[in-house]
Structure formats: C-alpha cells, structure tokens
Write an enzyme that holds these catalytic residues in place. Structure first.
Site, mmCIF file in Angstrom:
data_model
loop_
_atom_site.group_PDB
_atom_site.id
_atom_site.type_symbol
_atom_site.label_atom_id
_atom_site.label_comp_id
_atom_site.label_asym_id
_atom_site.label_seq_id
_atom_site.Cartn_x
_atom_site.Cartn_y
_atom_site.Cartn_z
ATOM 1 N N SER A 48 38.348 35.145 35.215
ATOM 2 C CA SER A 48 38.145 34.871 36.638
ATOM 3 C C SER A 48 37.282 33.654 36.917
ATOM 4 O O SER A 48 37.375 33.069 37.983
ATOM 5 C CB SER A 48 37.537 36.104 37.302
ATOM 6 O OG SER A 48 36.362 36.504 36.630
ATOM 7 N N LYS B 56 43.746 40.046 45.697
ATOM 8 C CA LYS B 56 43.765 38.602 45.422
ATOM 9 C C LYS B 56 45.106 38.017 45.857
ATOM 10 O O LYS B 56 45.346 37.880 47.043
ATOM 11 C CB LYS B 56 43.377 38.366 43.978
ATOM 12 C CG LYS B 56 41.864 38.632 43.887
ATOM 13 C CD LYS B 56 41.219 38.685 42.594
ATOM 14 C CE LYS B 56 39.728 38.968 42.837
ATOM 15 N NZ LYS B 56 39.082 39.614 41.711
ATOM 16 N N HIS C 207 43.714 38.218 38.400
ATOM 17 C CA HIS C 207 44.090 36.858 38.808
ATOM 18 C C HIS C 207 45.457 36.424 38.291
ATOM 19 O O HIS C 207 45.908 35.317 38.602
ATOM 20 C CB HIS C 207 43.025 35.848 38.363
ATOM 21 C CG HIS C 207 41.720 36.056 39.046
ATOM 22 N ND1 HIS C 207 41.433 35.544 40.287
ATOM 23 C CD2 HIS C 207 40.628 36.770 38.679
ATOM 24 C CE1 HIS C 207 40.220 35.910 40.654
ATOM 25 N NE2 HIS C 207 39.704 36.656 39.685
HETATM 26 C C1 LIG Z 1 38.101 40.525 41.527
HETATM 27 C C2 LIG Z 1 38.214 41.113 40.194
HETATM 28 C C3 LIG Z 1 38.124 42.495 40.001
HETATM 29 C C4 LIG Z 1 37.768 43.437 41.112
HETATM 30 O O1 LIG Z 1 38.824 43.605 42.000
HETATM 31 P P1 LIG Z 1 38.499 44.017 43.509
HETATM 32 O O2 LIG Z 1 39.794 44.495 44.030
HETATM 33 O O3 LIG Z 1 38.012 42.777 44.179
HETATM 34 O O4 LIG Z 1 37.458 45.079 43.451
HETATM 35 C C5 LIG Z 1 38.314 42.987 38.746
HETATM 36 N N1 LIG Z 1 38.566 42.175 37.707
HETATM 37 C C6 LIG Z 1 38.648 40.846 37.842
HETATM 38 C C7 LIG Z 1 38.945 39.996 36.652
HETATM 39 C C8 LIG Z 1 38.455 40.275 39.092
HETATM 40 O O5 LIG Z 1 38.503 38.949 39.228
#
Ligand SMILES: *Cc1c(COP(=O)(O)O)cnc(C)c1O
Length: 425
Positions: A210, A269, A238
């Site tokens: 990320s 996302k 992602h």
């Molecule tokens: C954003 C993210 C999460 C958490 O997801 P949310 O739905 O925002 O709680 C988990 N793992 C990674 C790699 C992320 O980038």
C-alpha cells in the site's frame, strides 16, 4: 503507549490511596512526545469529490485517493445506495421501507439477501466458491487471521505488510516470523528452520503493497506454500479492481489465480464504497462465519453501502478500458516524476501508487506543503507508517484524472521539489 499504560496501571495498584494521574495530563504528555518527534498529525478535511477538491480554501488536484476507478462518484453506484436508503434493500421482495443501518450482526438480525448477493458476486469475481463480508478491510484481517492461526501455529509475514495484517497476526497468538520485503528466499529459509515445529502455517502478504506500490512475489510464495504445507493469504486491498484484465487483482495479474487460499480485499478502495471481504473455499468461509470475532460481534454492513458495493463490483468487472486508462495514467505519472529526477520507490508500473522518496519527516512534510501551496495534494507519509528515513509522498492516480491535469501537476512537483531541496539531493 500500551507499555506506558501498563506501567501506569501497575504504579496505581501499588500506590494504593494515591490519586491516579489525570487522563488529560497523560494525553498531553503523550502528544508532546509525538510532537517532539515531528510526528503530530491533524485532520484537515478535503471537501468535494472527484479529482479536484478544496482544502483550507484552496482548490487542489487530489493525487492521494484510492478511488482508482472513480466508482465512489459513479452515478449508478450512488443511485443504488440512494434507492436502498429510500425504498429498502429488498425492493423486489416488496418490503418497501427505506433502510440504513442493518440492526444487528449477520448472525442475529442483520443478515439480508443483499449481503449474500454481494458475497456471491465477490466470489464469482475472485474465482472462489464463496466469500464473507466484513464491515471493513481492517476488520476482515483482524478477524480472519486469528480464525485460521493460533498458539502452536506459525505465521510468516512480509516486513511491509499493512497494519491490519500485523494486528491480525498479533491477535492470533501464533508464532510470527517476519521475512524481508518481497523476499521469498528469506521466507523459504524461515520455513526450513521453523515449519516442523508448528502445526499449521499461514503465509501472509499484501498483494500490492500500500505504501510502495510493488507486488508480492505470489508465484514463489504459492510454491512455498505448496512445498511446506502452508496456506497463502493475500491482502489485495489495492489490487482488487485495479490489476488483471478482469480486475480481479494481483493473483490474476501474476497468473496465479486459484493458488491463493485466502483472498482478502476491501470495498473501500477501487470499489468506491466501504467494507471488506475474504474470498475462498466454502468451508473456509463457513469457518470464518463461525470463528472470526469481527464478523460475529460487529453489525452487518449498512444497506445503502451493500447496494453501492454490489453495483460497484458489477461495474468494476467490466471496466477493462477504464483500467487501461488507469494503468496508462500510472505509467505516465511515474515516468514523468522519474524524468524530473525524483527518487521513486521501484514499483510495478501499472500500479497507481507511486512512492516519491523524501527522507526524514521534515522534508517530507515540507514537500507536501509546498506542493499543496501550488495546488496539488499528495499526502506525506512519515514513520511509523513507513520505516525511518523512508518518508515519502504517496502519490496515487485514478482513471478519472485527465492527462492535462497530470502534466500540470508534474510542473508543480518540479517547482516544489526545487524549493524544498527534495530534488537534487
Ligand atoms: C486500506 C487497507 C486495508 C484496510 O481496508 P479498509 O477497508 O480501509 O479497512 C487493509 N489492507 C491494506 C493493504 C490496505 O491498504
């Protein structure tokens, strides 16, 4: 902080009558320590949606969003949410009153046909038998990992894994071994040394990292999982919607669909909504529904969010041309920044996350501020989110930002890089 709290509790217990230190005083002290390290954070709202927004009264081009396909503002996604909020989730069934909150855990009063429909759509997209919905990606990770590994088991975790994976590992009570970033050979060495002493073994990694925008070596990791009798869990927060022709993620992109045992993803996302999920075999999902505490003890996702997510999944699967646009934007911006002389984290070219290295917290925040003054928003990322000295701007790009806007932004990067000294260091 946790350690300090424990110490404070201990002192209090032994001091008997002595009044506990004031909570606000303790908070002030902790905040002063954060400030002294240059790590104090403030929330500064961004208003507006889409590539252009307003921050502190200034119009800015947002290069910091994870809404990679622009689905959070897609009319069909918004309409799906609005319809359910006004007319209810089960319109077809004639229930007919609007609904927001679901009123309970999935295991009590909260489960709706639409939750199931979304799980089935996710499973079909990911190519698995089933999927389980969670309130967020964070909740999916801290629920799933302890459901699969516990005391007596072994977890191998990439050193740059997302905080929610790290927290899930810690909650599990399993033995945790951290391997060097992206280094399957190191993981293999740890497995050789440790695997025999543990019952189950889980290999855990981000699919797309990320903060670095690079990919996990999934072919090598899946081979290790096979050779050592381990299970592979990939957090594709992602990659989902972003990578692969069909957008199903990193496994599709790397040609290892079907070799990832536990496929975690988020709806927040590229899907532009909110929620998390784990896709995998039917028995895996049944076990998660019975054992993942963040599934059992948390309210089912709200109706409008579920409807928006379902609309987004259907759309995202078919957005091959938007994905191509996204990959081209990512390559254009990466090459542009490189051409200007910025030091970048070596990442996968198609991934819309670019780490522009700035060093320590000071220059990182100076660069972010100089850029924002010039009308471009890209968040500065400091420790502890990244290792010391690896401060960066996390520049991200979407399919809906125009090439003209990106060219304009590159000029702003150049000016900000010069005035802060980040360029030419
Ligand atoms: C954003 C993210 C999460 C958490 O997801 P949310 O739905 O925002 O709680 C988990 N793992 C990674 C790699 C992320 O980038």
């Amino acid at each position: 902080m946790v350690e300090e709290n424990r110490e404070a509790a201990g002192q209090q217990a032994s001091a008997g009558q002595q009044a506990p230190a004031g909570l606000d005083a303790a908070c002030r002290e902790a905040l002063a320590a954060i400030t002294a390290q240059g790590l104090m954070r403030h929330l500064r709202p961004l208003s507006g949606s889409g590539p252009w927004a307003e921050r502190d009264g200034r119009r800015v081009l947002v290069l910091g969003s994870n809404d990679y396909l622009g689905l959070s503002t897609h009319p069909a996604v918004a309409r799906a949410a609005a319809q359910v909020a006004e007319a209810g989730m089960d319109v077809a069934g004639g229930v007919g009153t609007g609904e927001v909150g679901s009123g309970g855990s999935r295991l009590t009063a909260g489960s709706r046909p639409a939750h199931r429909e979304l799980e089935e759509a996710l499973a079909a997209w990911k190519g698995t038998e089933d999927a389980v919905l969670f309130g967020s990606g964070y909740l999916a990770n801290i629920g799933a990992i302890p459901a699969l590994a516990g005391p007596g088991d072994l977890i191998l975790s990439d050193t740059l894994n997302h905080a929610s994976l790290i927290d899930g590992c810690r909650l599990s009570g399993a033995a945790i071994r951290v391997y060097r970033h992206g280094d399957a050979d190191h993981a293999a060495a740890l497995l050789r040394a440790e695997r025999g002493r543990h019952r189950h073994c889980l290999l855990v990694t981000d699919g797309v990292f990320s903060m670095d925008g690079d990919l996990a070596p999934l072919p090598a990791l899946s081979a290790l999982a096979r050779d050592y009798g381990a299970w592979l869990m990939v957090d594709d927060a992602h990659g989902t919607g972003v990578l692969g022709e069909g957008g199903s993620g990193t496994a599709e992109h790397l040609g290892v669909r079907g070799l990832v045992d536990v496929q975690m993803g988020t709806l927040s996302k590229a899907l532009g909504a909110e929620g998390g999920f784990v896709a995998g075999s039917r028995v895996l999902c049944d076990l998660l529904r019975n054992r993942a505490r963040s599934f059992i003890f948390s309210t089912a996702p709200a109706a409008p969010v579920v409807a928006a997510s379902l609309a987004a999944v259907v759309l995202a699967r078919g957005m091959a041309s938007e994905r191509r646009e996204l990959w081209e934007n990512a390559c254009f911006l990466r090459e542009g920044l490189e051409g200007l002389g910025f030091r970048l984290v070596p990442g996968e070219p198609r991934v819309p996350i670019i780490g522009l290295l700035t060093g320590e917290a000071g220059p990182t925040m100076a660069m972010a501020a100089a850029l924002e003054e010039r009308g471009v928003y890209a968040p500065g990322i400091r420790p502890p989110a990244v290792p010391p000295g690896r401060g960066r701007l996390r520049v991200s790009v979407t399919a809906v930002v125009s090439r003209e806007d990106l060219s304009w932004a590159l000029e702003r990067f150049l000016a900000a890089g010069r005035v802060t000294g980040v360029l030419g260091r």
